[in-house]
Design a protein around this motif. Sequence first.
Motif, short mmCIF file in Angstrom:
data_model
loop_
_atom_site.label_atom_id
_atom_site.label_comp_id
_atom_site.label_asym_id
_atom_site.label_seq_id
_atom_site.Cartn_x
_atom_site.Cartn_y
_atom_site.Cartn_z
N UNK A 91 1.42 5.32 11.29
CA UNK A 91 0.82 6.46 10.57
C UNK A 91 -0.54 6.08 10.01
N UNK A 92 -0.63 4.90 9.41
CA UNK A 92 -1.92 4.50 8.82
C UNK A 92 -3.00 4.35 9.90
N UNK A 93 -2.62 3.87 11.09
CA UNK A 93 -3.61 3.65 12.14
C UNK A 93 -3.94 4.92 12.92
N UNK A 98 11.90 12.97 11.37
CA UNK A 98 11.25 12.20 12.42
C UNK A 98 9.86 11.83 11.94
N UNK A 99 9.55 10.55 11.97
CA UNK A 99 8.28 10.09 11.44
C UNK A 99 7.82 8.85 12.19
N UNK A 100 6.53 8.70 12.39
CA UNK A 100 6.03 7.44 12.94
C UNK A 100 6.28 6.31 11.96
N UNK A 152 0.85 -1.18 0.00
CA UNK A 152 0.00 0.00 0.00
C UNK A 152 0.89 1.24 0.00
N UNK A 153 0.68 2.12 -0.96
CA UNK A 153 1.48 3.33 -1.12
C UNK A 153 0.64 4.56 -0.78
N UNK A 154 1.29 5.52 -0.12
CA UNK A 154 0.73 6.86 0.06
C UNK A 154 1.79 7.85 -0.38
N UNK A 155 1.38 8.88 -1.11
CA UNK A 155 2.34 9.85 -1.67
C UNK A 155 1.79 11.26 -1.55
N UNK A 156 2.70 12.20 -1.28
CA UNK A 156 2.40 13.62 -1.33
C UNK A 156 3.39 14.30 -2.27
N UNK A 157 2.96 15.33 -2.97
CA UNK A 157 3.88 16.04 -3.88
C UNK A 157 4.94 16.80 -3.09
N UNK A 158 6.00 17.24 -3.75
CA UNK A 158 7.08 17.95 -3.06
C UNK A 158 6.57 19.16 -2.28
N UNK A 159 7.16 19.37 -1.13
CA UNK A 159 6.83 20.55 -0.32
C UNK A 159 5.67 20.37 0.61
N UNK A 160 4.99 19.24 0.57
CA UNK A 160 3.84 19.01 1.43
C UNK A 160 4.18 17.92 2.45
N UNK A 161 4.51 18.33 3.65
CA UNK A 161 4.94 17.40 4.68
C UNK A 161 3.74 16.65 5.25
N UNK A 162 3.79 15.33 5.33
CA UNK A 162 2.65 14.56 5.85
C UNK A 162 2.39 14.86 7.32
N UNK A 163 1.18 14.66 7.73
CA UNK A 163 0.78 14.83 9.11
C UNK A 163 1.61 13.92 10.02
N UNK A 164 2.10 14.48 11.13
CA UNK A 164 2.87 13.70 12.09
C UNK A 164 4.35 13.60 11.79
N UNK A 165 4.83 14.24 10.73
CA UNK A 165 6.23 14.15 10.32
C UNK A 165 6.94 15.45 10.66
N UNK A 166 8.16 15.35 11.16
CA UNK A 166 8.97 16.53 11.47
C UNK A 166 10.26 16.49 10.65
N UNK A 167 10.58 17.60 10.00
CA UNK A 167 11.79 17.72 9.20
C UNK A 167 12.80 18.58 9.95
N UNK A 168 14.01 18.07 10.13
CA UNK A 168 15.09 18.80 10.78
C UNK A 168 16.13 19.15 9.72
N UNK A 169 16.49 20.42 9.64
CA UNK A 169 17.54 20.85 8.71
C UNK A 169 18.58 21.62 9.50
#
Length: 868
Positions: free
Chosen positions: A250-252, A243-245, A216-233
């Motif tokens: 995530x699915x549940x 950081x991601x579940x 099962x695949x889930x995809x978002x286009x560039x620049x759209x961070x999924x819910x529950x995800x944190x990006x560290x730069x």
Amino acid sequence: MRIPAENNCTLMVKNLMYGAFAILGLFLTNHHCTEGFYSLYLYRRLYRCHTTLDGFAFDYGNVKREKDLSLEEFQHEYDGQRPVLISGLADNWRARHTWTPEQLLLNCGDAAFRISQRSSGKITMKLKDYVSYIQMQHDEDPLYIFDDTFGEAEPGLLKDYSVPHLFCEDFFHVLDKDQRPPYRWLIIGPERSGASWHVDPALTSAWNTLLCGRKRWALYPPGRVPLGVMVHVNEEDGDVNIETPSSLQWWLDYYPLLADEDKPIECTQLPGETIYVPSGWWHCVLNLETTVAVTQNFVNSKNFEFVCLDMAPGYRHKGVCRAGLLALDDDNIEDAKYNAFSETHSLSCSELTRKEKRVRICEPQEDTDSENGTCGASESHNRHHLEFSYDINFLAMFLDKDRDHYNALWSSSNCIGKREMREWLWKLWLEKQGIRDLIWKGACLALNAGKWSECMGEICAFHGLPLPRDDEKLPVGTGSNPVYLVADNVIKLYVEGGLEASLYALGTELEFYSLLCEFNSPLQKYIPAVLASGFIYFANGSYTVVPWEGKGVPDVIAKSDLILGNCKGLDFPFGIWNKKQFEYRKAEMSSCESVSSGGCSKIWPYIVTKRCKGKIFAELRDTLSFEDVLNLASFLGELLRNLHILPFPPLRKSPFVDNHAGFLEDVANSISMPAEWEFYVKTLNMKKKDVSSRLTKWGDPIPSLLIERVDDYIPDDFAKMLDMFKDDNGLLKVRKPCSWIHSDIMDDNIHMDQCQVSCGSGDADLVDSNSLNGPSDSEVIKSWHLSHILDFSNLSIGDPISDLIPLHLDIFRGDPRLLKRFLENYKLPPVSSISQHEPLEREEIWTSFIPGHVLLHIARRQCLGSYF
């Protein structure tokens, strides 16, 4: 999205049960039930260990499915634009029938494959043990095989599939096997396992073919961070961490909270289907049952510029590529607008500080009305009238113009090292001449090649040299400074370490060349002739070239913001001893301060030398005969001896006497140490203090295990490495003198030329290979011989064994026969002829032959010192 009623009902029931038990657990916890312990957190983890995934069996999604897709259709409709599921690409693969858990267990059950896990360590497991594991496990986040070296573990697997015709273009193929980044993986995972949310490394694209099971695949286009995800730069080196579940979590936990308009693009991949994931797209994969797949990442003409952009120095553009405008604050957006239109240059730059940007998409229950919240992306867009676009020109607006590839720290998250990246672009430039416009754009993003090319053109015009041709626009080689081959000339710009480091590098090199002439050293014949040197600087919208031969302080330097030492009475004010003082001051800084001190100068020293004929040893080593390499070792012995006996300028007074009280606090008081050794020992001891940090931030990756054990490789006091003896008064003195050291005798700094060896009677004679009247082919043997030693910008004064270590490990690759030949021609005196109670003369620097295994032990103790 079209969902069969039965499956939709099952999914709803599962989520209702999940939520009901969660509420019950929370109720019991809040009412302090005395008959047991209840935890919502632990319940959710237990549920994830034992749930099944039948309810996720979507027959359709909103990813378009294609069959018999032509290359032209793929490039026009999908490449670099949107995902697609393609059937038929694997129909003729042997893997289509043999890559099942049962068949793989039968064919390669004893092969060990790498296991993916959330810890940094890498573990392997035999396939037969892994199959047993997946049949009985109830882990919350099951282990799965994700192995980029499966072709080495089981070479026959590479014959079971071929790269689909839609994805054959891959620019990384020009790199040697040991240079290119990991790019293909065998993936085996049980139900509930999978890849959590991520963007593929270096913004590459990928294809993934499923051979067994369902994903099962889930995809978002560039620049759209999924819910529950944190990006560290990381603001210092641009390192990206996410950081991601887990995929299942995530699915549940997150997917049911999404409004319809916020849900990802979804699909269920079936056996035999290949999914294409474009550059920059977020994706998350959940295995609905035990699956076997193969995937490869690639760089082609559609994503090449994005890959180059991602390896450019800085951090803002990396954050924007992944998190859109949420990665920016108000000042960043204004800077981007300024970068888009401004061409103003400055002689100074702002101080860099270590920070880390975090971008998080908040959960719905969090306060989203806060004025400073990061949840309202559209509000930010409207406020600044700036709309995100995954367009290379838009993303390039967020490059940090004050950071330069040659000075900036290299991110550990980059897929290849600095040297490999420069070599990659150079090889593409030579091999793919039809797309040089594209390669040039990528080089301008990653290397700022346009600026250096413009500088080179100005230098050529000033000195009346031929202007560079199209094939001479890119810097050559893998060195730490931009070097150009223009007609019969070599132009080198000194950039590494910033203006001050570059100034001392050129100043010392010019001083050294002056001494070669003064003492009529035989070595000068084997060093390229210097044709010109000076500075080029940018001010008031134009470049200016100022000649300089190393003597005096040019006005452009005197007027800069450098804090210059006492240069009075010195023929070469930026010569070796002032360079050593600079190195000591730099060693006192932390690694972060050291990078910041490199600065963003708009002044660059340069040197023009005569171009050598032939090739560098790095290009020839695999084709040379052993006899040629033996002759090279002989020649190197003679040349290094001439280097080490060359007199160096006297040090009139140790600069540490007044300014560095306690300089020898870590050296025994009974040691009488010359000032030259003070520099050497104290600087190394100072550098040792934060060696782990320096090695971690080194441009080319160094194994983390080696960094963790670095204290085992470096002596607690470098003074102990000196050869000392007791004089008549009982004081310990240093027995051997300092000498000039090249510091970088590696395979890319040895130049060789071809000659013809006459095979007539008597001694063999060298015959010019270009001679028109030379002997016939039957009478001569073509051979390669050393013609020049290159790159003296790292010249120093210290222990001559510092030159022996890289020579033996890199040039000789640890071969004791080559080391022996080298030392024989270095003309060491017999051990018995050297008094053990007298200092060595300069020509007696090494007292005996050093066996290869002993030298390697010494290298373990010393070689890291050259990296920091």
